[in-house]
Design a protein around this motif. Structure first.
Motif, PDB file in Angstrom:
ATOM      1  N   LEU A  90       0.844  -1.189   0.000  1.00  0.00           N
ATOM      2  CA  LEU A  90       0.000   0.000   0.000  1.00  0.00           C
ATOM      3  C   LEU A  90       0.884   1.246   0.000  1.00  0.00           C
ATOM      4  N   ALA A  91       1.006   1.849  -1.163  1.00  0.00           N
ATOM      5  CA  ALA A  91       1.854   3.031  -1.314  1.00  0.00           C
ATOM      6  C   ALA A  91       1.031   4.298  -1.053  1.00  0.00           C
ATOM      7  N   ARG A  92       1.686   5.422  -1.250  1.00  0.00           N
ATOM      8  CA  ARG A  92       1.021   6.716  -1.051  1.00  0.00           C
ATOM      9  C   ARG A  92       0.299   7.187  -2.304  1.00  0.00           C
ATOM     10  N   SER A  93       0.339   6.367  -3.330  1.00  0.00           N
ATOM     11  CA  SER A  93      -0.417   6.635  -4.552  1.00  0.00           C
ATOM     12  C   SER A  93      -0.900   5.294  -5.097  1.00  0.00           C
ATOM     13  N   ALA A  94      -1.994   5.345  -5.839  1.00  0.00           N
ATOM     14  CA  ALA A  94      -2.486   4.110  -6.456  1.00  0.00           C
ATOM     15  C   ALA A  94      -1.474   3.577  -7.470  1.00  0.00           C
ATOM     16  N   PHE A  95      -0.785   4.484  -8.157  1.00  0.00           N
ATOM     17  CA  PHE A  95       0.167   4.086  -9.188  1.00  0.00           C
ATOM     18  C   PHE A  95       1.287   3.222  -8.612  1.00  0.00           C
ATOM     19  N   ASN A  96       1.792   3.569  -7.445  1.00  0.00           N
ATOM     20  CA  ASN A  96       2.916   2.845  -6.854  1.00  0.00           C
ATOM     21  C   ASN A  96       2.490   1.708  -5.932  1.00  0.00           C
ATOM     22  N   SER A  97       1.193   1.551  -5.706  1.00  0.00           N
ATOM     23  CA  SER A  97       0.715   0.413  -4.926  1.00  0.00           C
ATOM     24  C   SER A  97       0.856  -0.852  -5.777  1.00  0.00           C
ATOM     25  N   SER A  98       1.132  -1.964  -5.124  1.00  0.00           N
ATOM     26  CA  SER A  98       1.407  -3.179  -5.891  1.00  0.00           C
ATOM     27  C   SER A  98       1.258  -4.398  -4.996  1.00  0.00           C
ATOM     28  N   MET A  99       1.974  -5.441  -5.322  1.00  0.00           N
ATOM     29  CA  MET A  99       1.970  -6.680  -4.540  1.00  0.00           C
ATOM     30  C   MET A  99       3.394  -7.184  -4.371  1.00  0.00           C
ATOM     31  N   ASN A 100       3.620  -7.878  -3.285  1.00  0.00           N
ATOM     32  CA  ASN A 100       4.827  -8.689  -3.139  1.00  0.00           C
ATOM     33  C   ASN A 100       4.481 -10.095  -3.623  1.00  0.00           C
ATOM     34  N   TYR A 101       5.354 -10.670  -4.412  1.00  0.00           N
ATOM     35  CA  TYR A 101       5.015 -11.948  -5.027  1.00  0.00           C
ATOM     36  C   TYR A 101       6.270 -12.716  -5.427  1.00  0.00           C
ATOM     37  N   ARG A 102       6.063 -14.005  -5.710  1.00  0.00           N
ATOM     38  CA  ARG A 102       7.070 -14.872  -6.310  1.00  0.00           C
ATOM     39  C   ARG A 102       6.414 -15.537  -7.513  1.00  0.00           C
ATOM     40  N   SER A 103       7.024 -15.423  -8.662  1.00  0.00           N
ATOM     41  CA  SER A 103       6.400 -15.930  -9.880  1.00  0.00           C
ATOM     42  C   SER A 103       7.438 -16.593 -10.775  1.00  0.00           C
ATOM     43  N   ALA A 104       7.052 -17.718 -11.371  1.00  0.00           N
ATOM     44  CA  ALA A 104       7.932 -18.413 -12.321  1.00  0.00           C
ATOM     45  C   ALA A 104       7.151 -18.723 -13.587  1.00  0.00           C
ATOM     46  N   THR A 105       7.774 -18.468 -14.725  1.00  0.00           N
ATOM     47  CA  THR A 105       7.163 -18.757 -16.020  1.00  0.00           C
ATOM     48  C   THR A 105       8.070 -19.704 -16.791  1.00  0.00           C
ATOM     49  N   VAL A 106       7.476 -20.766 -17.297  1.00  0.00           N
ATOM     50  CA  VAL A 106       8.219 -21.847 -17.947  1.00  0.00           C
ATOM     51  C   VAL A 106       7.688 -22.052 -19.367  1.00  0.00           C
ATOM     52  N   PHE A 107       8.594 -22.263 -20.304  1.00  0.00           N
ATOM     53  CA  PHE A 107       8.212 -22.564 -21.681  1.00  0.00           C
ATOM     54  C   PHE A 107       8.745 -23.951 -22.038  1.00  0.00           C
ATOM     55  N   GLY A 108       7.937 -24.708 -22.779  1.00  0.00           N
ATOM     56  CA  GLY A 108       8.390 -26.028 -23.181  1.00  0.00           C
ATOM     57  C   GLY A 108       7.433 -26.689 -24.152  1.00  0.00           C
ATOM     58  N   THR A 109       7.786 -27.902 -24.533  1.00  0.00           N
ATOM     59  CA  THR A 109       6.957 -28.692 -25.444  1.00  0.00           C
ATOM     60  C   THR A 109       6.264 -29.794 -24.658  1.00  0.00           C
ATOM     61  N   PRO A 110       4.929 -29.854 -24.684  1.00  0.00           N
ATOM     62  CA  PRO A 110       4.213 -30.891 -23.932  1.00  0.00           C
ATOM     63  C   PRO A 110       4.257 -32.241 -24.640  1.00  0.00           C
ATOM     64  N   ARG A 111       4.245 -33.290 -23.833  1.00  0.00           N
ATOM     65  CA  ARG A 111       4.264 -34.651 -24.369  1.00  0.00           C
ATOM     66  C   ARG A 111       3.339 -35.529 -23.521  1.00  0.00           C
ATOM     67  N   LEU A 112       2.396 -36.178 -24.173  1.00  0.00           N
ATOM     68  CA  LEU A 112       1.521 -37.104 -23.450  1.00  0.00           C
ATOM     69  C   LEU A 112       2.312 -38.354 -23.089  1.00  0.00           C
ATOM     70  N   VAL A 113       2.340 -38.691 -21.815  1.00  0.00           N
ATOM     71  CA  VAL A 113       3.093 -39.861 -21.352  1.00  0.00           C
ATOM     72  C   VAL A 113       2.278 -41.119 -21.644  1.00  0.00           C
ATOM     73  N   ALA A 114       2.811 -41.979 -22.503  1.00  0.00           N
ATOM     74  CA  ALA A 114       2.111 -43.202 -22.887  1.00  0.00           C
ATOM     75  C   ALA A 114       2.606 -44.414 -22.110  1.00  0.00           C
ATOM     76  N   ASP A 115       3.890 -44.425 -21.777  1.00  0.00           N
ATOM     77  CA  ASP A 115       4.479 -45.550 -21.067  1.00  0.00           C
ATOM     78  C   ASP A 115       3.956 -45.615 -19.632  1.00  0.00           C
ATOM     79  N   ASP A 116       3.402 -46.760 -19.224  1.00  0.00           N
ATOM     80  CA  ASP A 116       2.798 -46.885 -17.896  1.00  0.00           C
ATOM     81  C   ASP A 116       3.811 -46.643 -16.783  1.00  0.00           C
ATOM     82  N   GLU A 117       5.035 -47.104 -16.972  1.00  0.00           N
ATOM     83  CA  GLU A 117       6.049 -46.929 -15.932  1.00  0.00           C
ATOM     84  C   GLU A 117       6.337 -45.446 -15.703  1.00  0.00           C
ATOM     85  N   GLU A 118       6.499 -44.699 -16.806  1.00  0.00           N
ATOM     86  CA  GLU A 118       6.729 -43.261 -16.641  1.00  0.00           C
ATOM     87  C   GLU A 118       5.483 -42.565 -16.135  1.00  0.00           C
TER      88      GLU A 118
END
Length: 220
Positions: free
Chosen positions: A93-121
């Motif tokens: 909570l800042a002294r202006s709406a512009f500078n008010s914000s949040m404290n946070y931890r965020s991670a963004t991941v990029f990759g290629t999805p693969r459907l797991v077919a093998d029962d063991e995996e």
């Protein structure tokens, strides 16, 4: 393998660069703390975002859903996916709406999805996800039934690129705003697992194990 992800056009932070990190340990720690991840991809030229339970094994993130679920089928048909895990730690909570914000931890991941077919995996992926949510619980439970394995869809996403952002601390107000007589500071937000609630069909004299009791009070 280096300690950091390569910075590319895909994962490079454009805003608040001073809060960005490409350190693998930081990205992994956020993924391992969050209880779910938001999964984004494109279907028929339009964006789709779905929350999914996940678990990480080194550089692979496993996602869990019903085998016949729409999202699992769609992920099996797409070539690129983006995952985001975010934890909110407080309102700034800042002294202006512009500078008010949040404290946070965020991670963004990029990759290629693969459907797991093998029962063991697939069973391995199911265990990784279970241990992420309930550490130590898998070994206490009965083995998955064949029909349960067939009904479960597990998507494996190899982390090809990633970044994290961490914001903490007090408001960063304009110099002249510190003379304004308005309260400013942080309202912390804590995400904590609370207390166990018994299933009303428990057998007599059945008590939670030490593994289950240890989940109580866990702070994210």
């Amino acid at each position: 393998m280096t300690d950091s992800y390569d910075v590319t056009d895909r994962n490079k932070a454009r805003q608040l660069r001073d809060k960005a990190s490409y350190d693998r340990e930081t990205v992994h720690r956020i993924l391992d703390t969050a209880l779910f991840t938001s999964v984004a991809f494109v279907q028929d030229g339009a964006p789709v975002v779905v929350p999914m339970i996940h678990g990480r094994d080194d550089e692979i993130v496993y996602l869990h859903g019903a085998r016949k679920a729409r999202v699992v089928k769609l992920l099996d048909q797409t070539s690129q996916v983006c995952l985001n895990a975010t934890l909110i730690d407080g309102i700034v909570l800042a002294r202006s709406a512009f500078n008010s914000s949040m404290n946070y931890r965020s991670a963004t991941v990029f990759g290629t999805p693969r459907l797991v077919a093998d029962d063991e995996e697939k069973i391995h992926g199911m265990r990784v996800i279970s241990e992420h949510l309930m550490p130590g619980r898998w070994d206490e439970l009965r083995e998955p039934l064949d029909k349960e394995i067939k009904m479960t869809g597990v998507i494996a996403v190899t982390i090809e690129s990633a970044s994290a952002k961490v914001s903490s601390g007090m408001p960063d107000d304009e110099d002249e705003d510190y003379a304004i007589p308005i309260w400013a500071g942080v309202l912390p937000l804590e995400s904590t697992l609370t207390h166990l609630v018994d299933d009303d069909r428990l057998l007599d004299n059945v008590e939670p194990s030490a593994v289950v009791r240890a989940l109580q009070g866990r702070r994210l």
